[in-house]
Design an enzyme around this catalytic site. Structure first.
Site, PDB file in Angstrom:
ATOM      1  N   SER A   1      77.685 -12.460  64.059  1.00  0.00           N
ATOM      2  CA  SER A   1      77.626 -13.820  63.527  1.00  0.00           C
ATOM      3  C   SER A   1      76.563 -14.683  64.199  1.00  0.00           C
ATOM      4  CB  SER A   1      78.989 -14.502  63.677  1.00  0.00           C
ATOM      5  OG  SER A   1      79.429 -14.414  65.014  1.00  0.00           O
TER       6      SER A   1
ATOM      7  N   ASP B   1      81.625 -24.354  67.193  1.00  0.00           N
ATOM      8  CA  ASP B   1      83.012 -24.211  66.737  1.00  0.00           C
ATOM      9  C   ASP B   1      83.903 -23.499  67.750  1.00  0.00           C
ATOM     10  OD1 ASP B   1      82.089 -21.642  66.623  1.00  0.00           O
ATOM     11  OD2 ASP B   1      82.221 -21.413  64.458  1.00  0.00           O
TER      12      ASP B   1
ATOM     13  N   HIS C   1      80.681 -20.049  68.297  1.00  0.00           N
ATOM     14  CA  HIS C   1      79.249 -19.966  67.985  1.00  0.00           C
ATOM     15  C   HIS C   1      78.508 -21.202  68.473  1.00  0.00           C
ATOM     16  CE1 HIS C   1      81.582 -17.819  64.804  1.00  0.00           C
ATOM     17  NE2 HIS C   1      80.820 -16.832  65.235  1.00  0.00           N
TER      18      HIS C   1
END
Ligand code: NAG
Ligand code: NAG
Ligand code: NAG
Length: 407
Positions: free
Chosen positions: A48, A359, A362
């Site tokens: 991610s 968040d 990340h």
């Protein structure tokens, strides 16, 4: 367990350093490949931290996932794009710095024809592990998504076949491309830690994870790659999600003490450092194996890029709570698993540019810019092996790129 011995590189390093000056001086004349930075396109592998739209297209996520919802993307794209940030990822800054097109997310490239891929391809998938599900199944663990580096490597070989009609043509395409292999491995550690393995148990996975990364680097070089950037592990102990998890009493019991300078968890950072030591050794071995050829393998120190900010946030323009997530629910470190960013109970901070974590898992766009700068660093400071780039293209392109994005 003792860390593996790195090959001794300091003997050749002295002459390499002298050589590097000469190479830099002549590099602009030697640039080849099409893009103004010396490369024509980027191929990237990862999770991610690099995914620009693949996980959105996985059948198992049903097109969902937090990064498909606001406020993801609010700072730069002004809409959710599948990137797990408020704005650009490090790979976005790298292609901007090198004036290259954004690589197409593999699962989005329409029709899977050559035209969809000739500006580069991003194979990274949010949640991807380095190791295959079989490795975890045998240990009672389950990865977040059914994608590992094995899938990404198969996808890469599919693309290679589409990008040229002869082996010679395909190798030419690879030689004019920049490869970024990682960051990858963070989900391998998360799957294991969230599954209540002790940090000590998880440490025994490091050689397997680093071995999987090394295999990908070997495969892309075998296909003709000449420049491969290998980003290392981020400081796991500074992740708001893990800080909150261990504070809440879940997870393994041996996460240990907090580092007084950073407030990060020392044992988890130790795990990341161990990963990076072994990865740097692998990179050094790969360099040695390809020394004298036109192949450069470059380690990128993401760990240092992030810990520098966390220890001295003000110096880099960040606020004084670098371990708090910008977007999330109430709770310590502003991380709350039932009010994850993008869910109804979550709110985002007013100014993400002063936060490191977007968040809780990340990074913000602001932090990603610093991470990109680390990826474009020709000779990482610290214990990394000295720059032994034998290609003239990378040092010149990376230096020019750093200036372009304000590193
Ligand atoms: C990744 O590979 C595994 C094993 O071959 C397979 O089961 C899985 O479906 C693949 N994932 C995707 C998204 O193609
Ligand atoms: C891990 O431990 C916590 C707390 O003891 C427990 O609530 C949770 O179910 C465990 N998770 C797994 C995957 O075993
Ligand atoms: C986490 O979020 C849920 C849902 O919004 C909320 O009920 C709960 O109080 C929050 N937890 C903490 C520790 O604030």
């Amino acid at each position: 367990m003792a860390p593996p011995l790195c090959p001794r590189l300091d003997v050749v390093a002295a002459s390499a350093a002298a050589l590097l000056g000469v190479l830099l001086a002549t590099a602009s004349a030697a640039l080849a490949g099409g893009g103004t930075g010396g490369y024509a396109r980027v191929f990237s592998f990862g999770d991610s931290l690099t995914d620009t739209g693949n996980a959105l297209r996985l059948p198992c996520t049903g097109g969902g996932g937090p990064a498909s919802r606001p406020p993801y993307g609010e700072t730069f794209f002004r809409r959710p794009t599948g990137r797990a940030s408020d704005g650009r990822l490090a790979v976005d800054f790298v292609v901007e710095a090198l004036r290259l097109p954004h690589p197409a997310p593999y699962l989005a490239a329409a029709g899977k024809t050559a035209a969809g891929f000739d500006h580069g391809v991003n194979f990274a998938v949010a949640g991807s592990t380095a190791l295959s599900p079989e490795f975890y199944a045998g240990r009672g663990l389950k990865p977040f998504v059914p994608v590992s580096l094995a899938n990404q490597t198969i996808w890469f070989h599919n693309v290679v076949q589409l990008l040229g009609s002869s082996d010679h043509d395909r190798r030419k395409v690879m030689a004019s491309s920049l490869f970024i292999v990682g960051e990858i491995g963070v989900n391998d550690y998360l799957v294991s830690l969230v599954g209540n393995l002790t940090v000590g148990e998880v440490e025994s996975f490091v050689p397997h994870i680093v071995g999987a990364i090394r295999s990908v680097v070997n495969e892309v070089i075998a296909a003709g790659a000449t420049t491969v950037v290998v980003p290392g592990m981020i400081p796991l102990g500074c992740e708001p999600q893990l800080l909150a998890l261990y504070q809440g009493g879940a997870g393994s019991s041996d996460a240990g003490d907090y580092d007084p300078r950073s407030g990060c968890m020392a044992r988890l950072n130790g795990l990341a450092e161990r990963h990076n030591r072994e990865l740097r050794c692998a990179v050094a071995e790969l360099r040695r194996a390809h020394w004298g050829t036109s192949t450069s393998v470059v380690y990128a120190d993401l760990y240092r890029a992030v810990t520098d900010i966390v220890v001295s946030p003000g110096r880099y323009g960040f606020g004084d709570m670098p371990l708090e997530a910008c977007c999330g629910g109430a709770g310590s470190y502003n991380f709350n698993v039932t009010a994850f960013c993008g869910a109804s109970g979550a709110t985002a901070c007013a100014d993400p540019s002063v936060y490191v974590s977007w968040d809780g898992v990340h990074f913000t766009e602001a932090a990603n810019r610093h991470i990109a700068c680390a990826m474009l660093k020709v000779r990482p400071a610290g214990a990394a092996p000295p720059g032994m780039a034998t290609s003239t293209t990378w040092p010149a392109a990376a230096e020019a790129g750093r200036r372009r994005i304000g590193c």
